[in-house]
Write a protein that holds these residues in place. Structure first.
Motif, mmCIF file in Angstrom:
data_model
loop_
_atom_site.group_PDB
_atom_site.id
_atom_site.type_symbol
_atom_site.label_atom_id
_atom_site.label_comp_id
_atom_site.label_asym_id
_atom_site.label_seq_id
_atom_site.Cartn_x
_atom_site.Cartn_y
_atom_site.Cartn_z
ATOM 1 N N VAL A 116 13.775 -5.322 -18.802
ATOM 2 C CA VAL A 116 13.003 -5.638 -17.595
ATOM 3 C C VAL A 116 11.501 -5.619 -17.845
ATOM 4 N N ASP A 117 11.051 -4.992 -18.922
ATOM 5 C CA ASP A 117 9.624 -4.978 -19.250
ATOM 6 C C ASP A 117 9.192 -6.262 -19.949
ATOM 7 N N ASN A 118 10.113 -7.191 -20.143
ATOM 8 C CA ASN A 118 9.827 -8.408 -20.892
ATOM 9 C C ASN A 118 10.201 -9.660 -20.112
ATOM 10 N N VAL A 119 9.986 -9.602 -18.799
ATOM 11 C CA VAL A 119 10.268 -10.718 -17.901
ATOM 12 C C VAL A 119 8.952 -11.266 -17.368
ATOM 13 N N ALA A 120 8.779 -12.576 -17.482
ATOM 14 C CA ALA A 120 7.551 -13.212 -17.001
ATOM 15 C C ALA A 120 7.656 -13.658 -15.551
ATOM 16 N N GLU A 121 8.861 -14.058 -15.122
ATOM 17 C CA GLU A 121 9.014 -14.600 -13.777
ATOM 18 C C GLU A 121 10.485 -14.562 -13.395
ATOM 19 N N LEU A 122 10.747 -14.480 -12.098
ATOM 20 C CA LEU A 122 12.102 -14.524 -11.566
ATOM 21 C C LEU A 122 12.198 -15.560 -10.463
ATOM 22 N N ARG A 123 13.395 -16.122 -10.324
ATOM 23 C CA ARG A 123 13.730 -16.856 -9.111
ATOM 24 C C ARG A 123 14.899 -16.120 -8.489
ATOM 25 N N VAL A 124 14.751 -15.736 -7.227
ATOM 26 C CA VAL A 124 15.736 -14.877 -6.576
ATOM 27 C C VAL A 124 16.038 -15.415 -5.184
ATOM 28 N N VAL A 125 17.183 -14.990 -4.664
ATOM 29 C CA VAL A 125 17.524 -15.232 -3.266
ATOM 30 C C VAL A 125 17.551 -13.878 -2.575
ATOM 31 N N THR A 126 16.691 -13.701 -1.600
ATOM 32 C CA THR A 126 16.586 -12.414 -0.926
ATOM 33 C C THR A 126 17.806 -12.172 -0.039
ATOM 34 N N GLY A 127 17.930 -10.958 0.440
ATOM 35 C CA GLY A 127 19.019 -10.622 1.340
ATOM 36 C C GLY A 127 18.945 -11.363 2.652
ATOM 37 N N ALA A 128 17.790 -11.928 2.976
ATOM 38 C CA ALA A 128 17.653 -12.754 4.174
ATOM 39 C C ALA A 128 17.965 -14.219 3.896
ATOM 40 N N PHE A 150 14.832 7.892 -7.807
ATOM 41 C CA PHE A 150 13.687 6.977 -7.752
ATOM 42 C C PHE A 150 12.359 7.702 -7.566
ATOM 43 N N GLY A 151 12.396 8.933 -7.087
ATOM 44 C CA GLY A 151 11.188 9.746 -7.022
ATOM 45 C C GLY A 151 10.054 9.061 -6.291
ATOM 46 N N GLU A 152 8.902 8.991 -6.938
ATOM 47 C CA GLU A 152 7.721 8.417 -6.292
ATOM 48 C C GLU A 152 7.889 6.930 -5.995
ATOM 49 N N ALA A 153 8.853 6.263 -6.632
ATOM 50 C CA ALA A 153 9.088 4.844 -6.377
ATOM 51 C C ALA A 153 9.992 4.612 -5.174
ATOM 52 N N TRP A 154 10.597 5.680 -4.630
ATOM 53 C CA TRP A 154 11.532 5.509 -3.527
ATOM 54 C C TRP A 154 10.917 4.815 -2.309
ATOM 55 N N PRO A 155 9.733 5.217 -1.821
ATOM 56 C CA PRO A 155 9.182 4.537 -0.638
ATOM 57 C C PRO A 155 8.991 3.038 -0.865
ATOM 58 N N ARG A 156 8.607 2.652 -2.078
ATOM 59 C CA ARG A 156 8.419 1.229 -2.369
ATOM 60 C C ARG A 156 9.748 0.477 -2.307
ATOM 61 N N LEU A 157 10.792 1.076 -2.854
ATOM 62 C CA LEU A 157 12.091 0.422 -2.811
ATOM 63 C C LEU A 157 12.611 0.340 -1.382
ATOM 64 N N ALA A 158 12.488 1.430 -0.626
ATOM 65 C CA ALA A 158 12.974 1.436 0.753
ATOM 66 C C ALA A 158 12.240 0.396 1.591
ATOM 67 N N GLU A 159 10.938 0.280 1.407
ATOM 68 C CA GLU A 159 10.168 -0.711 2.160
ATOM 69 C C GLU A 159 10.607 -2.128 1.797
ATOM 70 N N ALA A 160 10.807 -2.365 0.511
ATOM 71 C CA ALA A 160 11.246 -3.695 0.083
ATOM 72 C C ALA A 160 12.647 -3.994 0.600
ATOM 73 N N LYS A 161 13.511 -3.005 0.649
ATOM 74 C CA LYS A 161 14.869 -3.207 1.174
ATOM 75 C C LYS A 161 14.815 -3.688 2.611
ATOM 76 N N TRP A 162 14.037 -3.041 3.432
ATOM 77 C CA TRP A 162 13.949 -3.432 4.836
ATOM 78 C C TRP A 162 13.269 -4.788 5.001
ATOM 79 N N ARG A 163 12.351 -5.106 4.110
ATOM 80 C CA ARG A 163 11.643 -6.380 4.230
ATOM 81 C C ARG A 163 12.501 -7.550 3.762
ATOM 82 N N TYR A 164 13.185 -7.380 2.660
ATOM 83 C CA TYR A 164 13.868 -8.520 2.047
ATOM 84 C C TYR A 164 15.378 -8.548 2.287
ATOM 85 N N ASP A 165 15.951 -7.448 2.735
ATOM 86 C CA ASP A 165 17.369 -7.416 3.092
ATOM 87 C C ASP A 165 17.504 -6.686 4.421
#
Length: 492
Positions: free
Chosen positions: A196-208, A465-480
């Motif tokens: 994952v540290d060697n990815v330049a770009e993604l194309r994804v379909v969000t949960g929405a 996820f520790g300190e990254a948990w709030p970021r993941l939770a926020e993204a979950k609600w935004r994108y799914d």
């Protein structure tokens, strides 16, 4: 989507044992095929399914396969399986699932061990049909590939141009989308980080149901929520991967140790001095059944990316008791597990239960934390399985959701048993041992590498996820926002 085609043209390629699917019945939470809809006029109440480039299936064999994985312990049965012909199919069906509150799980090669890519009464998206490789851009040293492409096929294509992904898992028949969802660890991680540290770009379909292109500079919040994000915010449909120059041949060393501390210290030395392109390690049982045979695996890349290997310089100061070495073509090194895998499949071990333990330990506690697990293990419990222990460099791990201890050289520790599938007591013992090992590691600052079989609560995931948990939770609600994606992880 609102379409009003005729019944026969509602869904191209959508079949159930040869019958055309005509829609979804929200009342019964089931798909309706031609000839199976009720005679009570309920046909009008069916929700029509969008036209697809690929296929949506619900035959018994497909549903049974999607309710299995490599672990053979968890069995959640979906109501349908999508084999997309395009990213547009993923968009259409995720939107459809949003409209009808159907959970969704993407599945690559099904190599999870604890139901992570399964979904009860929902839709499984098999990404294997999204396997295109290219374009490859030598100028920027990148290649764009479908999420379902296997790393073995990606390597074959890039090697034709003298290039390679910098980090490859030891088993290279995994899908790109699958490993990018969890991290993707290989013995080159001390140089390049994980996949994952060697990815330049993604194309994804969000949960929405939105098709989005994202990168560190474009929709970076989504980009960083998807890489090692365990499928919580979006389904990867395409990835642009960074490449490096590939060697033509490598020198492969197997160094034997009989003392765990010495083994770990020599691994640390090799990584700190960056002597080898690849550093790994396995642990096996001695004649008495104790796990005290430690094999340090190290690989030096030759021309055109490095000089001809100098054995004396590469092995200087190491305290091994034996050495084997061989010169191999680079791809033969990458694919070195193929004969072992073939033999395991032939012997039936591929269908065994796999209650795996996968941890990332603080480097300064690697020996102390792994020793009690090894002491308690027996060869019978491991079966035809594998134990791995080897270091990475923390400063190369840059993806926020790939969780590793705050230690300069964290160690991957894997105990990968194969247990007879009908021995439920043995499976339960391994799961309990996995949980105990995780708790000891977490108390010392360790984390789970989330591909294995450790019973985990939602509170455990927040700790993970520790300190990254709030970021993941926020993204979950935004994108799914309807919380449909990948419920098998048990995170939200």
């Amino acid at each position: 989507m609102s379409r009003t085609p005729s019944r026969r043209s509602l869904l191209r390629g959508l079949t159930v044992v040869g019958a055309a699917v005509i829609g979804f019945d929200p009342a019964t939470r089931s798909w309706a095929a031609e000839g199976t809809q009720p005679d009570t006029g309920a046909d009008a109440a069916l929700a029509t399914v969008p036209r697809l480039d690929g296929t949506l299936v619900m035959d018994e064999a497909s549903l049974a396969a999607a309710s299995e994985d490599y672990g053979h312990m968890v069995h959640h049965r979906p109501v349908a399986v999508l084999r997309p012909g395009s990213a547009s199919d993923v968009v259409a069906m995720i939107r459809f699932c949003n409209d009808h509150d159907l959970p969704v799980a993407p599945r690559g090669q099904g190599h999870q061990t604890f139901g992570q890519a399964q979904v009860q009464d929902g839709l499984v998206i098999e990404t294997a049909t999204l396997a295109e490789i290219g374009p490859l851009c030598p100028q920027s040293s990148t290649v764009t590939v479908g999420a379902g492409a296997k790393w073995s096929d990606v390597a074959r294509v890039t090697l034709a141009h003298g290039l390679t992904p910098p980090v490859l898992t030891d088993y290279i028949e995994l899908s790109v989308g699958g490993t990018l969802s969890v991290g993707g660890i290989g013995g080159q991680a001390h140089r390049y980080g994980v996949q994952v540290d060697n990815v330049a770009e993604l194309r994804v379909v969000t949960g929405a149901g939105e098709l989005v292109r994202c990168s560190p500079a474009r929709r970076s919040d989504l980009f960083h929520a998807v890489l090692a994000g365990l499928g919580q915010c979006a389904v990867i449909v395409e990835a642009t991967l960074r490449l490096v120059r590939a060697p033509e041949r490598v020198r492969h060393y197997l160094l034997t140790y009989h003392d765990l501390e010495t083994f770990v210290e020599d691994q640390r030395l090799l990584v700190e001095e960056d002597r080898f392109a690849y550093v790994g390690g396995q642990i096996s049982a001695d004649a008495g059944g104790a796990f005290r045979v430690h094999t340090l695996e190290a690989v030096a890349y030759g021309p055109p990316v490095g000089p001809a290997p100098d054995d004396a310089a590469l092995l200087r100061g190491l305290r091994h008791s034996g050495v084997e070495q061989a010169d191999l073509p680079y791809f033969d090194f990458l694919d070195r597990l193929a004969p072992l895998v073939a033999s395991l499949k032939e012997a039936g071990f591929w269908t065994y239960a796999h209650p795996w333990l996968n941890l990332i330990l603080p480097g300064d506690r690697a020996a102390a934390l792994s020793a009690p697990v090894l002491d308690a293990l027996t060869p019978a419990e491991l079966g035809p399985g594998v134990i791995q222990l080897y270091p990475m460099r923390r400063d190369r791990l840059t993806t926020p959701l790939f969780r590793a201890p705050d230690d300069p050289l964290p160690y991957l520790f894997d105990v990968l048993p194969a247990t007879p599938p009908d021995d439920s007591a043995a499976v339960d013992r391994r799961l309990a041992a996995n949980r105990a090992a995780y708790e000891a590691a977490a108390a010392a600052g360790g984390t789970q590498y989330p591909v294995g079989s450790i019973p985990f609560s939602r509170e455990d995931w927040q700790t993970q996820f520790g300190e990254a948990w709030p970021r993941l939770a926020e993204a979950k609600w935004r994108y799914d926002p309807r919380q449909l994606l990948t419920p098998g992880q048990g995170i939200f």
